[in-house]
Design a protein around this motif. Sequence first.
Motif, short mmCIF file in Angstrom:
data_model
loop_
_atom_site.label_atom_id
_atom_site.label_comp_id
_atom_site.label_asym_id
_atom_site.label_seq_id
_atom_site.Cartn_x
_atom_site.Cartn_y
_atom_site.Cartn_z
N GLN A 544 0.84 -1.20 0.00
CA GLN A 544 0.00 0.00 0.00
C GLN A 544 0.87 1.25 0.00
N LYS A 568 -3.83 -6.07 -7.51
CA LYS A 568 -4.40 -5.45 -6.31
C LYS A 568 -3.57 -5.81 -5.08
N PRO A 570 -3.30 -6.28 -1.00
CA PRO A 570 -4.17 -6.49 0.17
C PRO A 570 -3.98 -5.41 1.22
N GLU A 571 -5.02 -5.19 2.00
CA GLU A 571 -5.00 -4.16 3.03
C GLU A 571 -4.07 -4.57 4.18
N ASN A 572 -3.37 -3.60 4.75
CA ASN A 572 -2.50 -3.82 5.89
C ASN A 572 -3.36 -4.06 7.13
N LYS A 573 -3.27 -5.28 7.70
CA LYS A 573 -4.13 -5.64 8.83
C LYS A 573 -3.42 -5.54 10.18
#
Length: 875
Positions: A544, A568, A570-573
């Motif tokens: 990101q 795409k 992935p979102e940083n969790k």
Amino acid sequence: MQTLKAYKLTTFFLGIFVFSQLVNAQNETEKLNLHVPSPVWEDQIIYFLMTDRFNDGDPTNNDQGYNEYDPGVLEKYSGGDIQGILNQLDYIQNLGATTLWTTPIFANQWWDDKTKYAGYHGYWPENFVEVDKHVGTIVDFQKLSHHLHERGMYLIQDIVINHTGNFYGYDGKYNENDPTENFAFNETSVPVKAPTQYPFSLNNVNDPQHRTAGIYHWTPDITDYGIEHIRVNYELGMLDDINTQNVRVREVFRDSYGYWIRVVGVDGFRIDTVIYVEKEFWNDFMHAPDENAPGIQQVAKATGREHFIAFGEAMANSKPYSNTGDKLVADYMGTEDQPGLNSMLNFPLYYSIKRVFSQGKPTAYLGYRLNEVCNAGIFPNPHRLPNFIDNHDTNRFIQNATVDGFKQALFFQFAIPGIPVIYMGTEQMLHESRASMFAKGWGSEGKDHFDQTSEMYLFIKELTAVRKANQVLTRGDLTMLRDSDLGAGVLAFRRKFNEKDAIIIFNTADEQMLLSNLETGLESGSKLNLILGMNFQHHLKTGQDGLVTTELPPRMAGIFMVESSNEKVPENKLKVTVQPDISGKTFSENMQLKGTVNNKQGNYLLVIDGKLNNALELDIDHEGNWEIMIPNARFPFGKSKHDLTIYSPELKLSTPLISFSTDIEIQGKQILVRDAVNDDHGQNGNYTKPGDMSYGSQMDIREVKTTAFGGNLQLELTMEELSQLWIPPHGFDHVLFHVFIDLPNTSGSHYIPMLNAVAPEGFEWDYAANIGGWQSAYYSSEGATEDHFGTKLSTTPNITVDKEKNKITFQFSPEAFGSPATLEGTKIYITTWDDYGNEGGFRQITEEGELWKFGGSDDSKPVMILDDTEVIEIK
């Protein structure tokens, strides 16, 4: 008195004679290719060689009968020549070099018995328009130019302006108002007692005609390099200083060096010792609009060389986070209105490279230096500055670096703006700066060193191929992305040219490091395709916001070409809190931190300064809370900058970096040990110091103050005398320290390598620091033998000097000893000797002693300790 016109007539007939020689020497069908257009210098790769030490192609010219030739002796001729270079052009070209730079080949003073040294290196000229008989003839030099051009390669000639050889001096005090007082010729000079080229032959200050001509300054040796008048007008190392302000001198120099362009077809000059010549000279030398003796640029253009390169040597050093040396170097390039030389050797960058890749210093040293190199206000075109890590006037990089550190320095050299210079023998990992490449030459250890399958040859060949194939490396601009203020670790920058992007990443530490959230400036999901890696094998991808987080192996390097991607991300969790807010704050005591983690599964590491090996594992309770104390003793003495992140090895994610500082007072156990005065005469009291007047009591230790706190160690040495005569980068000269550390409950070495000595009874060293004015190396005793210090490490101590108090301070960080909680029970032993300054290596000792050698022993393995301390134990 001979006029310039008569002088030019002489050189004209010399050229006719040379041409007739050449015609007779060539086959009728062969045509010499001497004059070719200038290349795009940004794209070149230079191979620099010392002619006498490279290869002997014609043994008949080795010995000229003046006892100047002996390949078994460093100080004498070894026999390398131009024919030897011709015989090895395939070797040079196959390495990837496109340009050859040779040391001066014109006629030199062959032997000076005053200094017990020969002019084999080429920098003691006596005639600027003749080829020295040891290296060949003008025809040989023309053949070299021809064969290089036929290969699409180019020739750079090393030239000297500042001085001739040592033909006169002063046998007593110098009288500034009467330079004839105590003036004396050097009767030991061979083969001539004075230069043979007019007007440099006019060197007798006692002759009114010579004195009126004013060709020389007739001055003593430089005593203070910081005073410009003395630096420019006095003698450098007993070499006769030419009056370059003299109009006739300027005319003859322009004509003499124009001769080599016209007759031989050289494509560029490297100019020796430019810092010892007034800056105004270089505008005249390069651009004088003189019809009879035009400036070098005009001469070059007349032969079709529109971009003749002329780079100077100014051995200037900038301290960390200072650009004084950079500005001094750039000054010799002049201004837009008064241009000087069009390039300079990048000495300030060399010193920064050495500090970072050899001595383990902060990568921010290089981050700062690269920004200055790319600062158009200092260097208008950084792409034309020759960059180097080795040359004939410095100790070999490999002497004080690990092999991986050595490789990283080369990798860096090929990844930044500027022209890479490879010094002969670097590709074969030679350790002596002036060792010969051919078997019969000095320092060769009886074998040829032209192995095209050696590890380092192939490594450099790979570097040259990648650089040639990617113009983003030769011409791209540079943006710094990450560096460290504390020590070894991450260095990352971006190169961009037209539509091409490259990301270059280093880990300069000997341990695994975390690259946390590197801001690349790229789009999310961009691919970073590895085109050349060292200790690193895989591609990377931005997460990101174009961030990159990854674990970097020790001593890795990588060049990554950027490729856009629509993949795409992935979102940083990972979500972590840290309390209290330490961002931007400074701490002197222990730090107490706590916080929360949103995902209680897996391991979480608190990583300080990217060091994964010393990371602290967080103990997460069932509610996701954690708490930890960071002791102040883990940080070095003084003020320093740090960063902190929480890292999840499973998720390969880390939190944003939190920057903070520490200011750790010099504290802990202190021990003061005094040493006797005037005991710097060896362990048996019979050694004498070298005879040069610059030697005093620089090797005499007066006292040592030891301070230990946690794993920190500071040694403050007070010396009887401290000198800086030769402008050493570490601030002291004429002393080489060895600091031996014996940790408790460990097994080390009782023998002291290289110094031919044994440690005091009950002392076994585990770590050793070798520290001189130009060098700093650090070792563990693992693998140590009588002739080898052991395993090289990069955690060299910090060095500070207080000239007024004759104090030299060494600060060792906890990492230097494996980060112990305490140094209690540690023993320390310190010795002094001397080295050869820039060139490195232990200064020799003979029974009688000499100008530059110790006296008092004819042993084949003499003990190289002039003064030492008692064993200091931390209790």
